[in-house]
Design an enzyme around this catalytic site. Sequence first.
Site, PDB file in Angstrom:
ATOM      1  N   ALA A 128       3.545  42.747 -39.480  1.00 59.38           N
ATOM      2  CA  ALA A 128       2.258  43.300 -39.062  1.00 59.38           C
ATOM      3  C   ALA A 128       1.160  43.020 -40.078  1.00 59.38           C
ATOM      4  O   ALA A 128       0.079  43.590 -39.983  1.00 59.38           O
ATOM      5  CB  ALA A 128       2.398  44.802 -38.836  1.00 59.38           C
ATOM      6  N   ASN A 196       6.405  49.116 -43.960  1.00 62.23           N
ATOM      7  CA  ASN A 196       7.196  47.904 -44.186  1.00 62.23           C
ATOM      8  C   ASN A 196       6.294  46.783 -44.677  1.00 62.23           C
ATOM      9  O   ASN A 196       6.703  45.950 -45.484  1.00 62.23           O
ATOM     10  CB  ASN A 196       7.876  47.481 -42.879  1.00 62.23           C
ATOM     11  CG  ASN A 196       8.960  48.449 -42.483  1.00 62.23           C
ATOM     12  OD1 ASN A 196      10.005  48.516 -43.123  1.00 62.23           O
ATOM     13  ND2 ASN A 196       8.719  49.229 -41.442  1.00 62.23           N
ATOM     14  N   HIS A 226      -4.855  47.684 -42.087  1.00 65.02           N
ATOM     15  CA  HIS A 226      -4.370  47.396 -43.444  1.00 65.02           C
ATOM     16  C   HIS A 226      -5.390  46.517 -44.164  1.00 65.02           C
ATOM     17  O   HIS A 226      -5.799  45.483 -43.624  1.00 65.02           O
ATOM     18  CB  HIS A 226      -3.038  46.646 -43.396  1.00 65.02           C
ATOM     19  CG  HIS A 226      -1.994  47.293 -42.546  1.00 65.02           C
ATOM     20  ND1 HIS A 226      -1.388  48.480 -42.867  1.00 65.02           N
ATOM     21  CD2 HIS A 226      -1.455  46.916 -41.359  1.00 65.02           C
ATOM     22  CE1 HIS A 226      -0.512  48.804 -41.934  1.00 65.02           C
ATOM     23  NE2 HIS A 226      -0.533  47.880 -40.998  1.00 65.02           N
TER      24      HIS A 226
END
Length: 274
Positions: A128, A196, A226
């Site tokens: 991701a 993760n 993010h």
Amino acid sequence: MTDQKASNELRVAIAGLGSIGTKIATALDQGIEGLALSAVAVRDPAKHQAFLNGLHRTPKVLPIDQLGEAADIVVECAPSSQLRAIVEPAVRRGRSAVVVSVGGLLDNFDLVDLARAKGGRILVPTGALIGLDAVNAAAVGTIHSVKMVTRKPIDGLKGAPFIVENNIDIDNLREPLKLFEGSAREAAKGFPANVNVAVALSLAGIGPDRTQIHVWADPTVTRNVHRIEVEADSARFSMGIENIPSENPKTGLITALSVIALLRKQRATLCVGT
Ligand SMILES: NC(=O)C1=CN([C@@H]2O[C@H](COP(=O)(O)OP(=O)(O)OC[C@H]3O[C@@H](n4cnc5c(N)ncnc54)[C@H](O)[C@@H]3O)[C@@H](O)[C@H]2O)C=CC1
Ligand SMILES: O=C([O-])CC(=O)C(=O)O
């Protein structure tokens, strides 16, 4: 489908048919150059029967620890608690394991030594995140710092051990709340289904103890956001990604696509990006 290779196709097995695993299975079934879906492992076979029946070539359904017998590449798409049970038998047989629950690797890092000793491999997709190619390249030189800020909608954070253990009420938040600030290693313990990406970033760069992350619960965002800042002797770069959540609100849609892209590279004639 038998355990024997019918051709020089690489056989791929998938552990866990949830949000990520079903998309990878579908892509393999629709055709990825030189690869074939040979087996899957699921917790509740009855639940997945209709999906499996809908595939052109029905894979075997095996226990998670037997996937390496039926595949050259085992793709782990299950909760991190299952990582060892999936990856260990695969790399022990010299197979490749693609790991998405990468946070779970930190407590099982001996698997990397096992893979090395047995001729297996552990492949961590960008998942991701974004830009692990640049982080890998910068790490060939010297990286001074890697900082990451993650913001997730409330639904994407519910049930995280850090929130439960600290009795933090995120359900009634009206503005962003910083939940955590610390190393990627500590973040992975508190948010095993959420960061993760920070662990993957750390393994590409300066490791889980030096990679710093802030985690925010943010009722003003609808995506998993993010942002990353890297300071290195070769370059300074900032990266950001805003992931649309999948049917699992913790997991960005792009994660499965990243694994499919990695699988495509295994036999592709033209490979772009590292
Ligand atoms: N590397 C990355 O960038 C990202 C990694 N993830 C991680 O990927 C993993 C999978 O995520 P999702 O597909 O969204 O989760 P999910 O919850 O949708 O699917 C997990 C599946 O594993 C199955 N499962 C559980 N125990 C099993 C067992 N013993 N044997 C076989 N199957 C079992 C569950 O029934 C479920 O179908 C999670 O650990 C998640 O945290 C998620 C997003 C990004
Ligand atoms: O999907 C995302 O944005 C990131 C995620 O859940 C993880 O890293 O575990």
